[in-house]
Design a protein around this motif. Structure first.
Motif, PDB file in Angstrom:
ATOM      1  N   THR A   1       0.856  -1.176   0.000  1.00 29.36           N
ATOM      2  CA  THR A   1       0.000   0.000   0.000  1.00 29.36           C
ATOM      3  C   THR A   1       0.894   1.228   0.000  1.00 29.36           C
ATOM      4  O   THR A   1       2.109   1.122   0.203  1.00 29.36           O
ATOM      5  N   ASN A   2       0.315   2.394  -0.239  1.00 33.30           N
ATOM      6  CA  ASN A   2       1.129   3.601  -0.330  1.00 33.30           C
ATOM      7  C   ASN A   2       1.861   3.860   0.980  1.00 33.30           C
ATOM      8  O   ASN A   2       1.255   3.900   2.042  1.00 33.30           O
ATOM      9  N   HIS A   3       3.175   4.004   0.898  1.00 31.12           N
ATOM     10  CA  HIS A   3       4.069   4.190   2.054  1.00 31.12           C
ATOM     11  C   HIS A   3       4.152   2.952   2.940  1.00 31.12           C
ATOM     12  O   HIS A   3       4.658   3.023   4.064  1.00 31.12           O
ATOM     13  N   GLY A   4       3.688   1.799   2.465  1.00 31.42           N
ATOM     14  CA  GLY A   4       3.656   0.605   3.285  1.00 31.42           C
ATOM     15  C   GLY A   4       5.022   0.041   3.601  1.00 31.42           C
ATOM     16  O   GLY A   4       5.995   0.221   2.862  1.00 31.42           O
ATOM     17  N   HIS A   5       5.102  -0.667   4.729  1.00 33.19           N
ATOM     18  CA  HIS A   5       6.291  -1.413   5.143  1.00 33.19           C
ATOM     19  C   HIS A   5       5.900  -2.866   5.362  1.00 33.19           C
ATOM     20  O   HIS A   5       4.716  -3.197   5.503  1.00 33.19           O
ATOM     21  N   MET A   6       6.889  -3.728   5.440  1.00 28.61           N
ATOM     22  CA  MET A   6       6.652  -5.126   5.793  1.00 28.61           C
ATOM     23  C   MET A   6       6.567  -5.224   7.320  1.00 28.61           C
ATOM     24  O   MET A   6       7.504  -5.645   7.990  1.00 28.61           O
ATOM     25  N   ASP A   7       5.434  -4.817   7.862  1.00 29.60           N
ATOM     26  CA  ASP A   7       5.329  -4.674   9.319  1.00 29.60           C
ATOM     27  C   ASP A   7       4.039  -5.238   9.902  1.00 29.60           C
ATOM     28  O   ASP A   7       3.713  -4.957  11.059  1.00 29.60           O
ATOM     29  N   ALA A   8       3.296  -6.022   9.129  1.00 28.60           N
ATOM     30  CA  ALA A   8       2.067  -6.596   9.673  1.00 28.60           C
ATOM     31  C   ALA A   8       2.406  -7.515  10.841  1.00 28.60           C
ATOM     32  O   ALA A   8       3.240  -8.418  10.709  1.00 28.60           O
TER      33      ALA A   8
END
Length: 612
Positions: free
Chosen positions: A398-405
């Motif tokens: 997603t926009n500005h997303g990180h691998m942080d779920a």
């Protein structure tokens, strides 16, 4: 504004190209025959005397007022702006121009000191020599548009006709015409983000400001922006008010959303039904106050920063909703009062939202399960030393997303102990040719070469040293707001498939500690699993199952591995070793790592225990 004749025709084509199916409900249309006289943006002439009375009656309002005047005076001696492009942005220049026009415009209207008029005129004549306002990065154009809009409107009775004609012409050539010349991605997008709000807000305010110079052209812009902003209001906020792009981008996008709405109110006497049609905008203030931990640090997921600063927009929300508790967390943040336009909303609403007398919010827990970014935020109280954690689900693409779920942050003893470092300076990566904005759904995207953006630097599991799936969408479950046992669960299996058959993370705040547990069912092959949290640099392995962390102020947190046996405690560097990655000298990674055999089931349980 002859350049806009073709634009009006093209606008019809743009409107026709938007599918009616699935389009959000745009605002009502204003009666342009009843547009207010100048000044008509935000602060009308009739507002000035009540504002002066409020400043005298309210210490916080007076403090901000004086800070604005001080900044305005200092800004007069600054050198003229230059079109200094950094990478593909002149946003810093546009933003400084906006700040100067607001400061000098406000100071002129409050004091009558004509030195602000002459200094603003010099700056306008200077910026008018720029070849363009960098429409390729339209945020730059939008912010410059708002700067020129405020200058035209707030100095309207002070500027000579040539200066006003210059401003209107610059807006026509460098803002409106470029908008019509290309179909920008932020205009009627499939998925809107902060660009929608900023660009729509800047153009709307500009068109309102210079309306009388070309009624047909500016009315078309206003109508198009009313259509367009509906996409931002639909997509940027979840049903409960969570901002899809995180804490910092809420400040940015929502600022321009309020400029948009309140420009309509001040110019036409109505917000065109936008607050009523999109209630998630006003609900978003709850997202912001719960996003701040007791330390004042935000839950800085995605590209947000960690800085502790005042949020003056909350005064507007408190006044608008009648909920004074929204400014409770602002009490201790006025050592750095804002001097931007949002500070004006603080002053205007400060009488109805006094931070000093505000009650604490009633809720200790806030969560969003339906939005694009599911969130859970909980605390034991609203004091500085209370415990707090925040966790998120969602997906990376997603926009500005990180691998942080499934990552989280944690505050205790007046300190942050578990950090999300947020983003890295964009230009530091872009100048190396890295495309950090494209193909984020693919693991080989340049975005996932950036250390801070990956699971390796977030507070979560890493399996076999691999990146998680960027498209796996993680939802929340088992959400409990019970003050004695606040907890959340996430099925994280999709992040690690096919290495793991099952993975469920549970986080609970109870009994004066935070417990993080990961229920694991391994796949057909042995898997190396690392549990990671980013923390202070002063950390050491105290024993086989314990890592002791000491904050810069000398406080202590114990991180204890409850299960399984055989995992190794290690304190690792927070740096990647890659030349392009930002250094993180003040941080380390507290980790527990080990191996699960083929098809093995087990649970990784870690307690975070503050030492009072």
């Amino acid at each position: 504004m002859k350049t806009l004749t073709l634009g009006i025709f093209l606008a019809g084509l743009l409107a026709a190209s938007a599918s009616a199916a699935g389009a959000p409900h745009s605002g009502d249309r204003p009666d342009f025959s009843k547009i207010a006289p100048h000044p008509r943006l935000f602060l009308k002439k009739s507002d000035e005397e009540p504002l002066r009375r409020n400043i005298q009656a309210n210490p916080r309002a007076k403090e901000i007022h004086n800070a604005i005047l001080s900044k305005a005076e200092k800004a007069k001696s600054k050198p003229l702006l230059t079109r200094n492009q950094i990478g593909f942005r002149i946003l810093h220049t546009s933003r400084e121009m906006l700040n100067r026009m607001f400061l000098w415009g406000y100071a002129w209207r409050m004091t009558g000191d004509e030195s602000y008029v002459s200094r603003a005129k010099r700056e306008i004549e200077n910026v008018a020599t720029f070849e363009d306002w960098n429409p390729a990065h339209f945020l730059d154009t939008a912010e410059m548009s708002l700067a020129f809009a405020i200058a035209y409107d707030w100095f309207h009775d002070a500027f000579d006709s040539d200066t006003k004609k210059l401003i209107a012409g610059e807006l026509a050539r460098k803002a409106f015409a470029p908008f019509y010349s290309a179909k920008y991605f932020w205009f009627r997008p499939r998925q809107a983000n902060n660009w929608n709000q900023v660009c729509s807000g800047g153009l709307l305010c500009a068109a309102i400001s210079v309306h009388e110079t070309d009624a047909a052209a500016t009315e078309k812009i206003i109508s198009l922006m009313l259509d367009n902003i509906a996409y931002g209001l639909r997509d940027c906020y979840s049903p409960s008010g969570a901002y899809t792009e995180g804490f910092a981008y809420w400040n940015y996008g929502t600022s321009y959303q309020l400029y948009f709405n309140e420009a309509l109110v001040s110019a036409f006497g109505s917000d065109m039904g936008l607050y009523e049609k999109y209630p998630s905008l006003l609900k978003s203030a709850k997202f912001i106050i719960h996003s701040r931990g007791p330390t004042g640090r935000p839950f800085s997921f995605y590209d947000s920063g960690q800085s502790v600063s005042a949020c003056p927009l909350l005064f507007f929300f408190a006044g608008k909703t009648g909920d004074a508790s929204l400014v409770y967390t602002e009490r201790d943040l006025f050592d750095k009062p804002s001097d931007g336009i949002s500070a004006l909303f603080t002053i205007l609403t400060a009488s109805s939202a006094n931070a000093d007398g505000a009650p604490p919010p009633k809720e200790l827990c806030w969560f969003e399960t339906e939005g694009e970014v599911p969130l859970f935020m909980a605390r034991t109280g609203w004091g500085k030393n209370d415990l707090y954690f925040a966790a998120k689900g969602g997906h990376a693409s997603t926009n500005h997303g990180h691998m942080d779920a499934s990552s989280f942050v944690f505050d205790a003893l007046g300190e942050r102990w578990v950090f999300d470092l947020g983003g890295q300076n964009y230009n530091s990566l872009e100048k190396l040719g890295m495309n950090i904005w494209g193909n984020s759904s693919l693991k080989n995207s340049d975005r996932w070469k950036v250390w801070r953006y990956t699971n390796h630097m977030h507070n979560m599991l890493t399996v076999n040293g691999a990146l998680i799936s960027p498209t796996a969408d993680i939802r929340l479950s088992e959400c409990s707001a019970n003050p004695k046992d606040m907890r959340v669960a996430m099925d994280t299996t999709a992040l690690y498939a096919p290495d793991l058959k099952k993975s469920v993370r549970r986080i609970a705040l109870a009994g004066g500690k935070l417990r993080v547990s990961d229920e694991i069912e391994n796949g057909a092959k042995a898997s190396k699993i690392r549990w990671t949290m980013c923390t202070h640099k002063n950390a050491r392995v105290a024993d086989a199952n314990t890592i002791e962390i000491t904050s810069p102020s000398g406080k202590t947190l114990l991180v204890k591995l409850v299960s399984p046996r055989g995992f190794k405690a290690e304190v690792l560097s927070a740096d990647s070793g890659n030349s392009w990655d930002a250094k993180n000298p003040d941080y380390s990674r507290a980790t527990f790592s080990g191996e699960f055999g083929p098809n093995e089931k087990g649970e990784i349980v870690v307690d975070l225990i503050p030492q009072n």
